[in-house]
Write a protein that holds these residues in place. Structure first.
Motif, mmCIF file in Angstrom:
data_model
loop_
_atom_site.group_PDB
_atom_site.id
_atom_site.type_symbol
_atom_site.label_atom_id
_atom_site.label_comp_id
_atom_site.label_asym_id
_atom_site.label_seq_id
_atom_site.Cartn_x
_atom_site.Cartn_y
_atom_site.Cartn_z
ATOM 1 N N ALA A 86 -68.681 7.857 90.639
ATOM 2 C CA ALA A 86 -67.725 8.583 89.851
ATOM 3 C C ALA A 86 -68.193 8.714 88.387
ATOM 4 O O ALA A 86 -67.919 9.463 87.500
ATOM 5 C CB ALA A 86 -66.270 8.028 90.219
ATOM 6 N N MET A 87 -68.328 7.403 87.857
ATOM 7 C CA MET A 87 -68.653 7.139 86.426
ATOM 8 C C MET A 87 -69.679 8.098 85.990
ATOM 9 O O MET A 87 -69.856 8.603 84.851
ATOM 10 C CB MET A 87 -68.742 5.754 85.968
ATOM 11 N N LEU A 88 -70.810 8.072 86.785
ATOM 12 C CA LEU A 88 -71.921 8.867 86.614
ATOM 13 C C LEU A 88 -71.613 10.328 86.403
ATOM 14 O O LEU A 88 -72.174 10.948 85.617
ATOM 15 C CB LEU A 88 -73.117 8.762 87.422
ATOM 16 N N MET A 89 -70.944 10.653 87.393
ATOM 17 C CA MET A 89 -70.492 12.200 87.346
ATOM 18 C C MET A 89 -69.692 12.681 86.369
ATOM 19 O O MET A 89 -69.714 13.733 85.809
ATOM 20 C CB MET A 89 -70.173 12.561 88.807
ATOM 21 N N ALA A 90 -68.846 11.701 85.680
ATOM 22 C CA ALA A 90 -67.977 12.015 84.748
ATOM 23 C C ALA A 90 -68.674 12.242 83.423
ATOM 24 O O ALA A 90 -68.157 12.794 82.389
ATOM 25 C CB ALA A 90 -66.849 10.844 84.477
ATOM 26 N N GLN A 91 -70.033 11.772 83.221
ATOM 27 C CA GLN A 91 -70.705 11.863 82.036
ATOM 28 C C GLN A 91 -71.100 13.452 81.658
ATOM 29 O O GLN A 91 -71.235 13.877 80.629
ATOM 30 C CB GLN A 91 -71.983 11.222 82.200
ATOM 31 N N SER A 92 -71.229 14.218 82.923
ATOM 32 C CA SER A 92 -71.650 15.687 82.733
ATOM 33 C C SER A 92 -71.143 16.337 83.945
ATOM 34 O O SER A 92 -71.367 15.974 85.201
ATOM 35 C CB SER A 92 -73.004 15.526 82.835
ATOM 36 N N TRP A 94 -72.433 19.067 84.956
ATOM 37 C CA TRP A 94 -73.899 19.492 85.721
ATOM 38 C C TRP A 94 -74.200 18.173 86.539
ATOM 39 O O TRP A 94 -74.555 18.401 87.685
ATOM 40 C CB TRP A 94 -75.193 19.633 84.765
ATOM 41 N N ILE A 95 -74.184 16.953 86.219
ATOM 42 C CA ILE A 95 -74.538 15.916 87.253
ATOM 43 C C ILE A 95 -73.150 15.872 88.097
ATOM 44 O O ILE A 95 -73.568 15.787 89.446
ATOM 45 C CB ILE A 95 -74.369 14.532 86.466
ATOM 46 N N GLU A 96 -72.089 16.052 88.064
ATOM 47 C CA GLU A 96 -70.929 16.356 89.201
ATOM 48 C C GLU A 96 -71.329 17.374 90.045
ATOM 49 O O GLU A 96 -71.265 17.235 91.169
ATOM 50 C CB GLU A 96 -69.620 16.459 88.333
ATOM 51 N N LYS A 97 -71.628 18.606 89.471
ATOM 52 C CA LYS A 97 -71.999 19.593 90.191
ATOM 53 C C LYS A 97 -73.102 19.522 91.267
ATOM 54 O O LYS A 97 -73.287 19.842 92.243
ATOM 55 C CB LYS A 97 -72.014 21.085 89.721
ATOM 56 N N SER A 98 -74.157 18.613 90.701
ATOM 57 C CA SER A 98 -75.268 18.229 91.558
ATOM 58 C C SER A 98 -74.996 17.113 92.561
ATOM 59 O O SER A 98 -75.473 17.383 93.757
ATOM 60 C CB SER A 98 -76.305 17.930 90.562
ATOM 61 N N LEU A 99 -74.091 16.271 92.286
ATOM 62 C CA LEU A 99 -74.037 15.285 93.389
ATOM 63 C C LEU A 99 -72.814 15.312 94.262
ATOM 64 O O LEU A 99 -72.800 14.789 95.401
ATOM 65 C CB LEU A 99 -73.886 13.910 92.558
ATOM 66 N N ALA A 103 -71.463 14.239 98.419
ATOM 67 C CA ALA A 103 -70.445 13.223 98.748
ATOM 68 C C ALA A 103 -69.635 13.753 99.686
ATOM 69 O O ALA A 103 -69.162 13.307 100.741
ATOM 70 C CB ALA A 103 -69.568 12.938 97.460
ATOM 71 N N ILE A 104 -69.265 15.188 99.588
ATOM 72 C CA ILE A 104 -68.426 15.882 100.502
ATOM 73 C C ILE A 104 -69.266 16.093 102.098
ATOM 74 O O ILE A 104 -68.754 15.844 102.927
ATOM 75 C CB ILE A 104 -68.157 17.391 99.916
ATOM 76 N N ALA A 144 -63.741 10.455 95.236
ATOM 77 C CA ALA A 144 -62.946 11.632 95.098
ATOM 78 C C ALA A 144 -61.848 11.459 94.015
ATOM 79 O O ALA A 144 -61.524 12.102 92.869
ATOM 80 C CB ALA A 144 -62.467 12.415 96.319
ATOM 81 N N ASN A 145 -61.142 10.531 94.204
ATOM 82 C CA ASN A 145 -59.943 10.207 93.452
ATOM 83 C C ASN A 145 -60.236 9.420 92.245
ATOM 84 O O ASN A 145 -59.640 9.820 91.193
ATOM 85 C CB ASN A 145 -59.111 8.938 94.109
ATOM 86 N N THR A 146 -61.781 8.586 92.186
ATOM 87 C CA THR A 146 -61.873 8.019 90.573
ATOM 88 C C THR A 146 -62.279 9.095 89.859
ATOM 89 O O THR A 146 -62.110 9.165 88.741
ATOM 90 C CB THR A 146 -62.991 7.149 90.948
ATOM 91 N N THR A 147 -63.033 10.059 90.468
ATOM 92 C CA THR A 147 -63.609 11.340 89.847
ATOM 93 C C THR A 147 -62.406 12.362 89.112
ATOM 94 O O THR A 147 -62.497 12.533 87.837
ATOM 95 C CB THR A 147 -64.507 12.152 90.616
ATOM 96 N N PHE A 148 -61.487 12.412 89.852
ATOM 97 C CA PHE A 148 -60.654 13.344 89.457
ATOM 98 C C PHE A 148 -59.591 12.568 88.457
ATOM 99 O O PHE A 148 -59.357 13.174 87.378
ATOM 100 C CB PHE A 148 -59.641 13.636 90.695
ATOM 101 N N GLY A 149 -59.583 11.100 88.687
ATOM 102 C CA GLY A 149 -58.916 10.462 87.424
ATOM 103 C C GLY A 149 -59.484 10.523 86.156
ATOM 104 O O GLY A 149 -59.102 10.435 85.139
#
Length: 269
Positions: A86-92, A94-99, A103-104, A144-149
């Protein structure tokens, strides 16, 4: 003063109401089975379940410790890996949309279908296979919850951090992570129970016996031998473990969040 507050909590409506309903349910179950003469191999009485739990404690309690060990390892692994992702995806974005889609996909995999393959792939390491299955079930709510937060930030605070030229990791440490704590603990409470469910399902699929068998194996053996009170006793222990995990995580959430977030204030509604 402290004792009086404790007594007030124990005798509050939020404690007495569920206890009263539980007692009413158990009494109805006990006397209903007696009056209808339902045999114990179909539906045992609560007193028979308690008696079986006491009589078979030498079998059930060690099995409960094995299941609890698997649950804790899977839960901690899911928590660490989920927060890091979640911390990695929060940086960008594009990273979130890629990863995030993967997870889903991991969440939508039926664990009962994939568990036999995992057990085959890992060979004789049944413990690792069961932990991996439980991790798969518990992983997604943390992510999911951490990314949203991490993405749910106050725009004014974001502007303030930009004004002071805060680095991405300073923003993560001092803004994103504190803002994500309520969502993170919500994910923890969900994943705690899911870790236990995943461990039980994986144990059933694995069918691993011997000294390292958990409660799920005891349920299988009890069903084969028609020892239904023991089966219900094992289910009771699993439910007790789940309730205990939830209480611990909920208490931890209230302790960390304190009085600064609505989820821990216990406000009247």
């Amino acid at each position: 003063m402290g004792d009086r507050t404790l007594l007030q909590r124990l005798f509050s409506l939020e404690i007495l109401a569920p206890v009263a309903i539980g007692i009413l349910f158990l009494c109805s179950w006990e006397f209903g089975v007696q009056l209808t003469h339902i045999p114990s191999y179909i539906l045992p009485r609560p007193t028979e379940i308690i008696q079986a739990a006491i009589a078979d404690r030498a079998i059930l309690f060690p099995a409960a410790l094995i299941t609890l060990k698997i649950t804790i390892v899977a839960f901690l692994t899911a928590t660490i890996s989920g927060v890091l992702l979640a911390m990695l995806m929060a940086q960008s974005k594009w990273i979130e949309k890629s990863l995030y889609p993967y997870a889903i996909i991991l969440q939508t995999i039926p664990i009962a279908a994939i568990a036999p393959l995992i057990i085959i792939w890992l060979g004789d390491n049944t413990f690792a296979a069961i932990v991996l299955c439980a991790w798969i079930v518990a992983f997604f709510p943390i992510v999911a919850n951490t990314t949203f937060g991490l993405n749910s930030l106050d725009p004014n605070l974001q502007d303030l951090f930009r004004l002071y030229n805060a680095s991405p990791w300073q923003t993560m440490l001092y803004l994103r992570l504190p803002s994500a704590l309520p969502y993170f603990f919500a994910g923890l409470r969900i994943s705690g129970g899911l870790s236990l469910i995943g461990a039980v399902v994986a144990e059933i699929v694995a069918g691993a016996g011997g000294s390292n068998s958990g409660l799920a194996y005891q349920i299988l053996m009890a069903s084969y031998d028609l020892k239904i009170p023991r089966l219900f006793a094992a289910v009771l222990l699993i439910s007790t473990l789940g309730i205990t995990i939830f209480i611990i995580l909920n208490s931890l959430s209230n302790l960390v969040l304190g009085s600064w977030h609505d989820s821990s204030r216990g406000l009247e509604r």
